[in-house]
Design a protein around this motif. Structure first.
Motif, short mmCIF file in Angstrom:
data_model
loop_
_atom_site.label_atom_id
_atom_site.label_comp_id
_atom_site.label_asym_id
_atom_site.label_seq_id
_atom_site.Cartn_x
_atom_site.Cartn_y
_atom_site.Cartn_z
N GLN A 255 0.94 -1.28 0.04
CA GLN A 255 0.09 -0.08 -0.15
C GLN A 255 0.91 1.23 -0.07
O GLN A 255 0.38 2.59 -0.46
N LEU A 256 2.09 1.24 0.36
CA LEU A 256 2.94 2.50 0.76
C LEU A 256 3.47 3.19 -0.84
O LEU A 256 3.75 4.22 -0.68
N ARG A 257 2.94 2.63 -1.72
CA ARG A 257 3.38 3.38 -3.01
C ARG A 257 2.06 4.09 -3.52
O ARG A 257 2.32 4.77 -4.45
N LYS A 258 0.99 3.85 -2.94
CA LYS A 258 -0.20 4.37 -3.24
C LYS A 258 -0.11 6.09 -2.74
O LYS A 258 0.35 6.43 -1.66
N PRO A 259 -0.61 6.97 -3.52
CA PRO A 259 -0.83 8.42 -3.05
C PRO A 259 -1.39 8.73 -1.79
O PRO A 259 -2.57 8.04 -1.78
N ASN A 260 -1.11 9.66 -1.21
CA ASN A 260 -1.71 9.95 0.01
C ASN A 260 -2.18 8.99 0.99
O ASN A 260 -3.11 8.80 1.71
N VAL A 261 -1.25 7.94 1.16
CA VAL A 261 -1.41 6.61 2.00
C VAL A 261 -1.29 7.31 3.58
O VAL A 261 -0.39 8.11 3.66
N ASN A 262 -2.23 6.89 4.34
CA ASN A 262 -1.96 6.95 5.92
C ASN A 262 -1.47 6.01 6.33
O ASN A 262 -2.01 4.85 6.81
N ILE A 263 -0.08 5.92 6.76
CA ILE A 263 0.52 4.75 7.41
C ILE A 263 0.17 4.41 8.82
O ILE A 263 -0.03 3.21 8.98
N THR A 276 -2.71 -10.80 18.36
CA THR A 276 -1.90 -11.43 19.05
C THR A 276 -0.48 -11.49 18.62
O THR A 276 0.66 -11.96 19.14
N VAL A 277 -0.04 -10.86 17.52
CA VAL A 277 1.32 -10.60 16.97
C VAL A 277 1.58 -9.25 17.15
O VAL A 277 1.02 -8.27 16.87
N ASP A 278 3.05 -8.96 17.80
CA ASP A 278 3.32 -7.67 18.08
C ASP A 278 4.18 -7.20 16.75
O ASP A 278 5.35 -7.88 16.45
N ILE A 279 3.59 -6.20 15.90
CA ILE A 279 4.17 -5.68 14.79
C ILE A 279 4.82 -4.32 15.26
O ILE A 279 5.43 -3.80 14.22
N SER A 280 4.86 -3.80 16.71
CA SER A 280 5.19 -2.56 16.62
C SER A 280 6.66 -2.20 16.34
O SER A 280 7.06 -1.04 16.19
N LYS A 281 7.64 -3.23 16.86
CA LYS A 281 9.04 -2.86 16.25
C LYS A 281 9.17 -2.72 14.95
O LYS A 281 10.07 -1.84 14.37
N SER A 282 8.74 -3.60 13.90
CA SER A 282 9.03 -3.40 12.42
C SER A 282 8.11 -1.99 11.93
O SER A 282 8.88 -1.44 11.29
N THR A 283 6.84 -2.06 12.62
CA THR A 283 6.33 -0.45 12.22
C THR A 283 6.96 0.74 12.71
O THR A 283 6.84 1.80 12.07
N SER A 284 7.47 0.83 13.72
CA SER A 284 8.34 1.85 14.20
C SER A 284 9.35 2.23 13.36
O SER A 284 9.54 3.28 12.94
N LEU A 285 10.10 1.25 12.69
CA LEU A 285 11.12 1.49 12.08
C LEU A 285 10.46 2.07 10.61
O LEU A 285 11.20 2.83 10.03
N LEU A 286 9.63 1.45 10.30
CA LEU A 286 8.96 1.55 8.80
C LEU A 286 8.37 3.01 9.01
O LEU A 286 8.45 3.39 7.83
N LYS A 287 7.90 3.38 9.90
CA LYS A 287 7.03 4.75 10.06
C LYS A 287 8.26 5.77 9.74
O LYS A 287 8.13 6.69 8.85
N LEU A 288 9.52 5.64 10.35
CA LEU A 288 10.50 6.56 10.27
C LEU A 288 11.10 6.56 8.66
O LEU A 288 11.50 7.54 8.25
N ALA A 303 9.61 10.53 15.36
CA ALA A 303 9.53 8.91 14.97
C ALA A 303 10.91 8.45 15.23
O ALA A 303 10.83 7.22 15.92
N VAL A 304 11.99 8.97 14.99
CA VAL A 304 13.27 8.58 15.37
C VAL A 304 13.48 8.44 16.86
O VAL A 304 13.84 7.29 17.27
N LEU A 305 12.89 9.52 17.35
CA LEU A 305 13.34 9.59 18.84
C LEU A 305 12.53 8.67 19.50
O LEU A 305 12.94 7.77 20.53
N THR A 306 11.36 8.10 19.12
CA THR A 306 10.43 7.22 19.75
C THR A 306 11.22 5.66 19.28
O THR A 306 11.35 5.11 20.47
N TYR A 307 11.60 5.49 18.36
CA TYR A 307 12.34 4.08 17.90
C TYR A 307 13.47 3.89 18.65
O TYR A 307 13.73 2.77 19.45
N LEU A 308 14.31 5.25 18.89
CA LEU A 308 15.67 4.80 19.75
C LEU A 308 15.45 4.63 21.31
O LEU A 308 16.14 4.15 21.92
N LYS A 309 14.32 5.29 21.56
CA LYS A 309 13.86 5.12 23.13
C LYS A 309 13.45 3.84 23.33
O LYS A 309 13.93 3.34 24.31
N LYS A 310 12.93 3.01 22.40
CA LYS A 310 12.62 1.68 22.68
C LYS A 310 13.70 0.86 22.31
O LYS A 310 13.85 -0.39 22.83
#
Length: 405
Positions: A255-263, A276-288, A303-310
């Protein structure tokens, strides 16, 4: 008069040069090119590409125009280029293939580019292969389509018939994976796992990790059903790591190639679908990474600060340098630069001041923060360590620093 005669003598040579290379059909539908191939008793070669695909462009510019490539493909195939993405600049010919493209995408699960699909003169799919390459490699791959013993779909149909043994099923999975045929790879992988008394053995879980690429596969189902059992064999967090990778590849990346995508919406939907699946680590890096690519610097920094904090203790020196360099190039706020300099300093320290590109980043940040003497000393270290192809660039930066520019 002599010049005119020479010009006329040269014209046939120009025509000959322009006709070399691979001839691709135009103005015909999929059904029409199949009919043409049948009439000429040739195989049909479809070059499935997208406008954004680098290897596709390389093939079109450097490989298909070559004379030996044209000689081989023009002799054996009716050749067609098929655009698999849609753009605002699409010609009427490209638009006329939209329905055929969706049919091909669905039937053959085309997800990597370039994908080459080859049909027999009778219109039956016999072979596929993926990826750009040099001329001889391309010809060798396409040559397999002319021999029933090496035709991908023919071999798949023959070996997969009846009740294939577990070892044959594993071979078919490997064959399908090599052809980027996820549909058949998943089908044969599930058939193989169904023959196993203990699907949670180490060998079978490693097989799943390597071959289960979608959420409909038996392997994904097994991992999702009992992740603790998987972790007990493969190690803590391995089940979640595998499941998160599949979830992102199916629900977010396309979906990321689509225009005006809301990540954020994409991540929220994927999280709700697989609670039941924790995708937060992958998505934190993906967002930044997404904010960096779309140049949304106001969102990138937090986003970088949040990622590095965790996850800061797990971040490599290379990634830290990348973050710092991005801030240096796009941030003017002193607080922002100070943060970037701390990351850069850590990347330098973790590599024991032996990586010139990291030293260069740190030196530039020091200079921007008006610590000029420190910056010059650090840049001199970068110059001293730099390879021959980097040295001039780093030296030029050092010279500018010394001049106070």
């Amino acid at each position: 008069m002599k010049k005119i005669v020479l010009l006329f003598l040269f014209i046939p040579l120009l025509g000959s040069a322009q006709n070399t290379g691979t001839h691709f059909e135009h103005g015909l539908s999929l059904q029409q090119v199949k009919e043409k191939a049948k009439k000429e008793n040739k195989y049909l070669f479809l070059d499935c590409f997208t406008t954004w695909c680098g290897p596709c462009k390389y093939m079109s510019i450097n490989i298909f125009p070559q004379e030996k490539v044209g000689d081989f493909f023009n002799k054996n195939f009716v050749n067609v280029k098929v655009q698999f993405d849609k753009t605002k600049d699409d010609s009427e010919e490209v638009k006329s293939w939209y329905a055929d493209v969706e049919s091909l995408r669905k039937e053959f699960n085309v997800r990597a580019y370039p994908t080459f699909l080859i049909f027999s003169p009778q219109g039956e799919p016999v072979h596929r292969f993926v990826g750009g390459g040099e001329a001889d490699d391309l010809i060798a791959s396409a040559q397999k389509a002319l021999n029933p013993e090496t035709q991908y779909y023919t071999v798949l149909k023959k070996q997969g018939a009846g009740n294939p043994s577990p070892e044959t099923l594993k071979e078919l999975v490997a064959l399908a994976e090599a052809a980027y045929d996820e549909g058949n790879a998943s089908k044969f992988a599930s058939a193989y796992l169904a023959t196993q008394k203990d699907p949670y053995s180490k060998a079978n879980l490693e097989f799943i990790s390597q071959n289960a690429k979608n959420s409909k596969s038996k392997g994904f189902e097994l991992m999702l059903k009992d992740p603790k059992k998987v972790d007990a064999v493969l190690g803590k967090g391995k089940a979640n790591e595998f499941l998160a990778s599949v979830i992102l590849s199916e629900n977010i990346y396309p979906q990321l190639r689509k225009p005006n995508v809301n990540i954020d919406s994409l991540i929220a939907a994927a999280t709700a679908k697989y609670p039941t699946v924790d995708i937060s680590k992958s998505t934190s890096l993906l967002k930044l990474q997404f904010y960096q690519r779309t140049k949304k610097w106001d969102k990138f920094q937090p986003a970088v600060l949040t990622y590095l904090k965790k996850y800061g203790t797990e971040v490599t020196a290379e990634v830290l340098n990348s973050f710092a360099r991005t801030f240096f190039n796009n941030c003017k706020d002193p607080n922002c630069l100070a943060t970037a300099m701390a990351w850069s300093k850590r990347s330098v320290e973790e590599t024991q001041e032996k990586e010139p590109s990291f030293l260069d980043t740190y030196a530039n940040l020091l200079y921007k923060m008006e610590k000029k003497e420190e910056a010059i000393a650090m840049q001199q270290k970068a110059v001293d360590l730099a390879s021959a192809d980097q040295k001039d660039e780093y030296q030029a930066t050092l010279d500018q620093m010394k001049k106070g520019k």
